[in-house]
Design a protein around this motif. Structure first.
Motif, PDB file in Angstrom:
ATOM      1  N   MET A   1       0.977  -1.296   0.002  1.00 24.99           N
ATOM      2  CA  MET A   1      -0.158  -0.057   0.021  1.00 24.99           C
ATOM      3  C   MET A   1       0.954   1.216  -0.095  1.00 24.99           C
ATOM      4  O   MET A   1       1.892   1.375   0.861  1.00 24.99           O
ATOM      5  N   PRO A   2       0.725   2.170  -0.926  1.00 25.56           N
ATOM      6  CA  PRO A   2       1.511   3.440  -0.926  1.00 25.56           C
ATOM      7  C   PRO A   2       1.024   4.273   0.171  1.00 25.56           C
ATOM      8  O   PRO A   2       0.175   4.453   0.758  1.00 25.56           O
ATOM      9  N   HIS A   3       2.205   5.228   0.737  1.00 23.40           N
ATOM     10  CA  HIS A   3       1.855   6.366   1.414  1.00 23.40           C
ATOM     11  C   HIS A   3       1.242   7.515   0.519  1.00 23.40           C
ATOM     12  O   HIS A   3       1.828   7.592  -0.704  1.00 23.40           O
ATOM     13  N   VAL A   4       0.628   8.096   1.151  1.00 25.83           N
ATOM     14  CA  VAL A   4      -0.158   9.373   0.249  1.00 25.83           C
ATOM     15  C   VAL A   4       0.020  10.474   1.012  1.00 25.83           C
ATOM     16  O   VAL A   4       0.097  10.785   2.167  1.00 25.83           O
ATOM     17  N   SER A   5       0.582  11.614   0.194  1.00 23.08           N
ATOM     18  CA  SER A   5       1.052  12.798   0.855  1.00 23.08           C
ATOM     19  C   SER A   5      -0.262  13.754   0.463  1.00 23.08           C
ATOM     20  O   SER A   5      -0.751  13.952  -0.621  1.00 23.08           O
ATOM     21  N   LEU A   6      -0.957  14.417   1.462  1.00 19.63           N
ATOM     22  CA  LEU A   6      -2.201  15.130   1.299  1.00 19.63           C
ATOM     23  C   LEU A   6      -1.901  16.454   1.743  1.00 19.63           C
ATOM     24  O   LEU A   6      -1.269  16.857   2.558  1.00 19.63           O
ATOM     25  N   ASN A   7      -2.521  17.524   1.129  1.00 19.73           N
ATOM     26  CA  ASN A   7      -2.514  18.914   1.315  1.00 19.73           C
ATOM     27  C   ASN A   7      -3.586  19.055   2.549  1.00 19.73           C
ATOM     28  O   ASN A   7      -4.774  18.864   2.502  1.00 19.73           O
ATOM     29  N   PRO A   8      -3.017  19.652   3.585  1.00 21.25           N
ATOM     30  CA  PRO A   8      -3.921  19.419   4.864  1.00 21.25           C
ATOM     31  C   PRO A   8      -4.855  20.687   4.907  1.00 21.25           C
ATOM     32  O   PRO A   8      -5.859  20.545   5.497  1.00 21.25           O
ATOM     33  N   SER A   9      -4.714  21.565   4.080  1.00 25.50           N
ATOM     34  CA  SER A   9      -5.914  22.689   3.910  1.00 25.50           C
ATOM     35  C   SER A   9      -6.885  22.365   2.899  1.00 25.50           C
ATOM     36  O   SER A   9      -8.236  22.650   3.151  1.00 25.50           O
ATOM     37  N   THR A  10      -6.633  21.338   1.775  1.00 32.06           N
ATOM     38  CA  THR A  10      -7.760  21.122   0.984  1.00 32.06           C
ATOM     39  C   THR A  10      -7.889  19.650   0.782  1.00 32.06           C
ATOM     40  O   THR A  10      -8.928  19.100   0.371  1.00 32.06           O
ATOM     41  N   ASN A  11      -7.093  18.816   1.564  1.00 33.74           N
ATOM     42  CA  ASN A  11      -7.236  17.296   1.666  1.00 33.74           C
ATOM     43  C   ASN A  11      -6.954  16.626   0.176  1.00 33.74           C
ATOM     44  O   ASN A  11      -7.392  15.818  -0.004  1.00 33.74           O
ATOM     45  N   GLN A  12      -6.384  17.525  -0.612  1.00 33.30           N
ATOM     46  CA  GLN A  12      -6.093  16.841  -2.121  1.00 33.30           C
ATOM     47  C   GLN A  12      -4.901  15.956  -1.976  1.00 33.30           C
ATOM     48  O   GLN A  12      -3.998  16.535  -1.240  1.00 33.30           O
ATOM     49  N   VAL A  21      10.465  -2.071   1.123  1.00 34.52           N
ATOM     50  CA  VAL A  21      10.537  -3.288   1.666  1.00 34.52           C
ATOM     51  C   VAL A  21      11.603  -3.355   2.733  1.00 34.52           C
ATOM     52  O   VAL A  21      12.362  -2.341   2.719  1.00 34.52           O
ATOM     53  N   GLU A  22      11.360  -4.227   3.723  1.00 30.87           N
ATOM     54  CA  GLU A  22      12.403  -4.183   4.945  1.00 30.87           C
ATOM     55  C   GLU A  22      13.713  -4.027   4.331  1.00 30.87           C
ATOM     56  O   GLU A  22      14.593  -3.446   4.903  1.00 30.87           O
ATOM     57  N   LEU A  23      14.399  -4.819   3.304  1.00 31.73           N
ATOM     58  CA  LEU A  23      15.369  -4.724   3.102  1.00 31.73           C
ATOM     59  C   LEU A  23      16.074  -3.450   2.377  1.00 31.73           C
ATOM     60  O   LEU A  23      17.086  -3.049   2.713  1.00 31.73           O
ATOM     61  N   ARG A  24      15.098  -2.687   1.624  1.00 30.92           N
ATOM     62  CA  ARG A  24      15.406  -1.621   1.015  1.00 30.92           C
ATOM     63  C   ARG A  24      15.733  -0.449   2.196  1.00 30.92           C
ATOM     64  O   ARG A  24      16.783   0.307   2.250  1.00 30.92           O
ATOM     65  N   LEU A  25      15.068  -0.648   3.281  1.00 32.82           N
ATOM     66  CA  LEU A  25      15.025   0.374   4.275  1.00 32.82           C
ATOM     67  C   LEU A  25      16.307   0.228   5.097  1.00 32.82           C
ATOM     68  O   LEU A  25      16.906   0.925   5.455  1.00 32.82           O
TER      69      LEU A  25
END
Length: 68
Positions: A1-12, A21-25
């Motif tokens: 599941m991807p992380h989503v960045s939202l504009n907190p003012s507009t929720n867009q 993955v754990e290895l890349r981290l």
């Protein structure tokens, strides 16, 4: 599941980011640890020069970086 960045003012949605993955981290943390050790062994005058050079580049490319 991807992380989503939202504009907190507009929720867009601004951008989505792929989850690591754990290895890349683990690899990224190891690279960071090594970089910190190297930086810690760098003299203060050399660090200052590096940071001044970075500031010059950021100012020169401010129009590129400002939207980020």
């Amino acid at each position: 599941m991807p992380h989503v960045s939202l504009n907190p003012s507009t929720n867009q949605m601004i951008q989505t980011f792929i989850c690591w993955v754990e290895l890349r981290l683990a690899q990224a943390l190891e690279i960071t640890r090594h970089a910190q050790q190297t930086w810690g062994q760098t003299s203060y005058p050399q660090r200052a020069k590096i940071l001044r050079d970075v500031a010059i580049q950021l100012r020169a490319q401010r129009d590129t970086y400002a939207p980020l």
